[in-house]
Scaffold this motif. Sequence first.
Motif, short mmCIF file in Angstrom:
data_model
loop_
_atom_site.label_atom_id
_atom_site.label_comp_id
_atom_site.label_asym_id
_atom_site.label_seq_id
_atom_site.Cartn_x
_atom_site.Cartn_y
_atom_site.Cartn_z
N GLY A 11 0.81 -1.21 0.00
CA GLY A 11 0.00 0.00 0.00
C GLY A 11 0.84 1.26 0.00
O GLY A 11 0.32 2.35 0.19
N GLU A 12 2.14 1.10 -0.20
CA GLU A 12 3.02 2.27 -0.18
C GLU A 12 2.72 3.17 -1.38
O GLU A 12 2.54 2.71 -2.50
N GLU A 13 2.67 4.45 -1.10
CA GLU A 13 2.36 5.43 -2.16
C GLU A 13 3.41 5.39 -3.27
O GLU A 13 3.09 5.53 -4.45
N LYS A 14 4.67 5.15 -2.90
CA LYS A 14 5.75 5.12 -3.89
C LYS A 14 5.55 3.97 -4.87
O LYS A 14 5.77 4.11 -6.07
N SER A 15 5.12 2.81 -4.38
CA SER A 15 4.89 1.65 -5.23
C SER A 15 3.76 1.91 -6.23
O SER A 15 3.85 1.56 -7.41
N TRP A 16 2.70 2.55 -5.76
CA TRP A 16 1.56 2.83 -6.63
C TRP A 16 1.90 3.91 -7.64
O TRP A 16 1.45 3.86 -8.79
N SER A 17 2.68 4.89 -7.25
CA SER A 17 3.09 5.95 -8.19
C SER A 17 3.89 5.36 -9.34
O SER A 17 3.70 5.72 -10.51
N LYS A 18 4.77 4.41 -9.02
CA LYS A 18 5.57 3.74 -10.05
C LYS A 18 4.66 2.91 -10.96
O LYS A 18 4.82 2.90 -12.19
N TYR A 19 3.69 2.25 -10.34
CA TYR A 19 2.76 1.41 -11.13
C TYR A 19 1.95 2.24 -12.11
O TYR A 19 1.83 1.89 -13.29
N TRP A 20 1.39 3.37 -11.64
CA TRP A 20 0.58 4.21 -12.52
C TRP A 20 1.42 4.78 -13.65
O TRP A 20 0.94 4.89 -14.79
N ALA A 21 2.65 5.14 -13.38
CA ALA A 21 3.53 5.68 -14.41
C ALA A 21 3.84 4.62 -15.47
O ALA A 21 3.82 4.88 -16.67
N GLU A 22 4.10 3.37 -15.01
CA GLU A 22 4.40 2.28 -15.94
C GLU A 22 3.17 1.88 -16.75
O GLU A 22 3.27 1.57 -17.94
N GLU A 23 2.01 1.91 -16.11
CA GLU A 23 0.79 1.55 -16.81
C GLU A 23 0.47 2.57 -17.90
O GLU A 23 0.06 2.21 -19.01
N LYS A 24 0.67 3.84 -17.59
CA LYS A 24 0.43 4.90 -18.57
C LYS A 24 1.36 4.73 -19.77
O LYS A 24 0.95 4.87 -20.93
N LYS A 25 2.61 4.42 -19.50
CA LYS A 25 3.60 4.19 -20.57
C LYS A 25 3.22 2.97 -21.40
O LYS A 25 3.34 2.98 -22.63
N TYR A 26 2.76 1.92 -20.74
CA TYR A 26 2.37 0.68 -21.43
C TYR A 26 1.18 0.93 -22.35
O TYR A 26 1.18 0.51 -23.51
N LYS A 27 0.16 1.61 -21.83
CA LYS A 27 -1.03 1.89 -22.64
C LYS A 27 -0.70 2.77 -23.84
O LYS A 27 -1.22 2.58 -24.93
N ARG A 28 0.17 3.72 -23.62
CA ARG A 28 0.58 4.61 -24.70
C ARG A 28 1.26 3.82 -25.82
O ARG A 28 1.01 4.06 -27.00
N LYS A 29 2.09 2.86 -25.44
CA LYS A 29 2.81 2.08 -26.43
C LYS A 29 1.88 1.18 -27.22
O LYS A 29 2.12 0.90 -28.40
N GLN A 30 0.81 0.71 -26.59
CA GLN A 30 -0.15 -0.14 -27.28
C GLN A 30 -0.88 0.60 -28.39
O GLN A 30 -1.38 0.01 -29.35
N LEU A 31 -0.93 1.93 -28.28
CA LEU A 31 -1.64 2.73 -29.27
C LEU A 31 -0.84 2.93 -30.55
O LEU A 31 -1.37 3.41 -31.55
N GLU A 32 0.44 2.56 -30.53
CA GLU A 32 1.29 2.76 -31.69
C GLU A 32 0.83 1.98 -32.91
O GLU A 32 1.20 2.29 -34.04
N LYS A 33 0.03 0.95 -32.72
CA LYS A 33 -0.44 0.14 -33.84
C LYS A 33 -1.53 0.86 -34.65
O LYS A 33 -1.83 0.47 -35.77
N PHE A 34 -2.10 1.91 -34.09
CA PHE A 34 -3.19 2.62 -34.75
C PHE A 34 -2.66 3.80 -35.57
O PHE A 34 -1.59 4.32 -35.32
N SER A 35 -3.48 4.24 -36.54
CA SER A 35 -3.11 5.37 -37.38
C SER A 35 -3.47 6.69 -36.72
O SER A 35 -4.18 6.72 -35.71
N PHE A 36 -3.01 7.78 -37.31
CA PHE A 36 -3.28 9.11 -36.76
C PHE A 36 -4.77 9.37 -36.66
O PHE A 36 -5.27 9.86 -35.65
N PHE A 37 -5.52 9.05 -37.71
CA PHE A 37 -6.94 9.38 -37.73
C PHE A 37 -7.77 8.45 -36.87
O PHE A 37 -8.91 8.76 -36.54
#
Length: 213
Positions: free
Chosen positions: A122-148
């Motif tokens: 439940g440490e805040e530091k652990s969750w902050s790292k998790y949210w940052a990594e999840e945001k990065k992961y989701k962003r990378k998954q979008l690379e397969k899509f086109s601009f439009f």
Amino acid sequence: MSCCVIPKAKKSSSIKQLDQLRDYFDFVELEDLEKYRVLTLKNLVKKRDTIIEYEVWLQVKIAYASGMYSSGHEKLLEHVCTQILEWKDKLLYFDKQKKSAQLSLFGDEITEDKPPVRPESGEEKSWSKYWAEEKKYKRKQLEKFSFFELCPLNGHTYGTYQDIDYRKHLPKSNKEMIELVKDAIIRGTTSEKGHGRFDDFWWDDEYKWSATC
């Protein structure tokens, strides 16, 4: 009608997003028309003698704010520009070759990117790292899509102009409105299900609410 071209050497726009677009496009033009504004983004293709040829990358119709939001013209423009800036690389490098996928011994594609594991602590530091990594992961998954696909700049997107004015299709009198509603009720209640979505209306009476009124 007015037209504003943001020059390359000098950034004079009062909207910072337009100036930011100027960092990636050779030509940024904003034209104010009667019903909407037109944002045009071009890049220089080649210069032959005194003839300069441009390639049009993007042209967007941007709505004017109306009603209680009539003072927010610039907000709509800022929003559209921000959306373009967020996915600009997908537009500028749309023809960039994708890296060949690495295959396993069994011919299956190896997926290197895995979603981050939720921390048990439940440490805040652990969750902050998790949210940052999840945001990065989701962003990378979008690379397969086109601009439009990622930045749908059509008439149904906030800030863009919708060419079709549906107001002209509204009933012109109370009599027309009554006939329209009557026709919808008859067609809906006499259908096989007694309700449902039709071409020009949606009669939603699955639980027979009209019978209890």
